[in-house]
Write an enzyme that holds these catalytic residues in place. Sequence first.
Site, PDB file in Angstrom:
ATOM      1  N   LEU A  70       0.801  -1.225   0.000  1.00  0.00           N
ATOM      2  CA  LEU A  70       0.000   0.000   0.000  1.00  0.00           C
ATOM      3  C   LEU A  70       0.836   1.279   0.000  1.00  0.00           C
ATOM      4  CD1 LEU A  70      -2.944   0.630   2.498  1.00  0.00           C
ATOM      5  CD2 LEU A  70      -1.578   2.423   1.551  1.00  0.00           C
ATOM      6  N   TYR A 119       7.027 -16.355  -1.485  1.00  0.00           N
ATOM      7  CA  TYR A 119       6.786 -15.357  -0.444  1.00  0.00           C
ATOM      8  C   TYR A 119       5.695 -15.833   0.524  1.00  0.00           C
ATOM      9  CZ  TYR A 119       6.052 -10.908   1.855  1.00  0.00           C
ATOM     10  OH  TYR A 119       5.954  -9.926   2.805  1.00  0.00           O
ATOM     11  N   GLY A 193       4.534  -0.223   8.856  1.00  0.00           N
ATOM     12  CA  GLY A 193       5.489   0.011   7.776  1.00  0.00           C
ATOM     13  C   GLY A 193       6.930  -0.052   8.268  1.00  0.00           C
ATOM     14  N   ASP A 195       8.380  -2.558  10.289  1.00  0.00           N
ATOM     15  CA  ASP A 195       8.083  -3.879  10.867  1.00  0.00           C
ATOM     16  C   ASP A 195       8.792  -4.242  12.174  1.00  0.00           C
ATOM     17  OD1 ASP A 195       7.305  -3.611   8.236  1.00  0.00           O
ATOM     18  OD2 ASP A 195       8.086  -5.536   7.571  1.00  0.00           O
ATOM     19  N   ARG A 231      17.770  -8.681   8.326  1.00  0.00           N
ATOM     20  CA  ARG A 231      16.329  -8.956   8.343  1.00  0.00           C
ATOM     21  C   ARG A 231      15.830  -9.137   9.786  1.00  0.00           C
ATOM     22  NH1 ARG A 231      13.238  -7.805   4.331  1.00  0.00           N
ATOM     23  NH2 ARG A 231      11.752  -9.204   5.334  1.00  0.00           N
ATOM     24  N   GLU A 431      17.221  -0.727  -0.630  1.00  0.00           N
ATOM     25  CA  GLU A 431      16.086  -0.638   0.292  1.00  0.00           C
ATOM     26  C   GLU A 431      16.416   0.267   1.497  1.00  0.00           C
ATOM     27  OE1 GLU A 431      14.911  -4.467   1.724  1.00  0.00           O
ATOM     28  OE2 GLU A 431      12.991  -3.780   2.508  1.00  0.00           O
TER      29      GLU A 431
HETATM   30  C1  GLC Z   1       8.857  -4.074   4.272  1.00  0.00           C
HETATM   31  C2  GLC Z   1       8.810  -2.672   4.873  1.00  0.00           C
HETATM   32  C3  GLC Z   1       7.504  -2.008   4.511  1.00  0.00           C
HETATM   33  C4  GLC Z   1       7.341  -2.020   3.001  1.00  0.00           C
HETATM   34  C5  GLC Z   1       7.500  -3.429   2.417  1.00  0.00           C
HETATM   35  C6  GLC Z   1       7.575  -3.427   0.912  1.00  0.00           C
HETATM   36  O1  GLC Z   1       7.868  -4.874   4.820  1.00  0.00           O
HETATM   37  O2  GLC Z   1       8.989  -2.714   6.252  1.00  0.00           O
HETATM   38  O3  GLC Z   1       7.450  -0.704   4.997  1.00  0.00           O
HETATM   39  O4  GLC Z   1       6.108  -1.502   2.664  1.00  0.00           O
HETATM   40  O5  GLC Z   1       8.681  -4.004   2.887  1.00  0.00           O
HETATM   41  O6  GLC Z   1       8.576  -2.578   0.455  1.00  0.00           O
END
Ligand code: GLC
Length: 455
Positions: A70, A119, A193, A195, A231, A431
């Site tokens: 999202l 996944y 977002g 995590d 991770r 990332e």
């Molecule tokens: C990870 C991040 C998240 C993001 C996703 C896809 O889960 O923590 O914020 O939206 O990756 O990039």
Amino acid sequence: MQIRNSWVPAGMGADVSRIMDTRHPVGRPVAGDSFLRFGSLKRPLPGPLPLNKTGIFYTPSHRQYYHQWLWDSAFHAIILSHYDTDEAKKELSSLFDEQWDNGMVAQIRFNPSNRIAPYRPNAEDWGTGRPTSGITQPPLIGSALKVVFEKSGDRQFLAETFDKAMKFQEWMKAEREIPGTKLIGIVHPWESGTDNSPIFDGIRDRLVAGTFANVEVPPRADKLNVDEAQRPLEEDYKVYWGLLRQFRALGWDQKKMVEQSPFLVAEPLFNSLWIKSNEDMADLADALGRPADARKLRGWAEASRKDMRKYMWNRKDGFFYAYDFRAQSQIKVKTVNGLIPIYARVPTRHQARRLVREHLANPEAFYGKHGVPSTAFNESTYDPKRYWRGPVWINTQWLLVNGLRDYSYDVYANELTAKAKALTGKAGFREYYHPETGEGLGAKDFSWSTLTEIL
Ligand code: GLC
């Protein structure tokens, strides 16, 4: 800002002036001074975006994250609107393809052409009866819609999309507001977002020692392409899966999830994006001649702002902390999330000064050679390589730069911009980045890191 009529794209009519006059009371419009200069432009897309294009949406990164997320897609729409407004409109619209009947837009929408991907959790694990997960993510959609409209000037697109975005805001307010407050609650760390932010460590430890002690974690595909040291930990995944299974047993009834989840947090980044989206949508409601919606949205924003100051602001520390509604206390861990309220005009001037002086510009806390780390340097949990526990993430730098400009901290905004551009310039669109060395970490070809190209 001078409003030049020649910038106004065809079809915008008189309403444009209303939008353009809607300033941030303490600053400038979201999209910067160049907005509305382009009608429907077509420029080559930056960095990995062409690689990550699926035809339906843009993935965060084609190898590691081959579905739709999202808030990633909302960032993509903002970026795309500076390059190709048709692509930006498509990206934003695609977020609503699988909107739930109740209005929710889910955190993940699964890529229909990648059904056998390793996944996990996959669509079957979630068991929502739709090709999506059953939780949400930071609500950036309203703000993205404003930028896409400003850049494209497409009124028809706005009229078509506004109601869907409104339905999402209405859903959040109705089903995710924490009873007795005007704050939006998250029920899962993935919803934040961020995590594995150390914000959630205390709750994780509590859960893993009790309710979730025996949760089984299926094989993890997230470690196939990225070093395990970068991770989240196995315990984090126990919580991720434990909550997922509990909510699945509740049939993804969002109200029940808020009532029963052992994890219920009001988090500053999430609530800031909620506030800003409401306000940006209020501007759009004005442009559409819908004053009642505009009033309602501004009212929601202001009420949430007040409660953020009430529950999250810590006067002694001069910082916004997340609030754990199960423990009924602030979570006193300093992460970048606690600085993001500056993006949504949550802090008073005095609070903003404290946030900047004592934290953002403090080399022991957040003032790094390569930008603002996800977790403060002086937190015991700071870990420069592990995901949200230290690395610099470009989307947070973008939010901070916009917020700093709003409060006229232009020197810091310019510095942060230069640092972010240097990161992607040297290490590519990764990332996240090592906050002390600038080394690129995590997934390669990461879409939202191209935000540096529009800073
Ligand atoms: C990870 C991040 C998240 C993001 C996703 C896809 O889960 O923590 O914020 O939206 O990756 O990039």
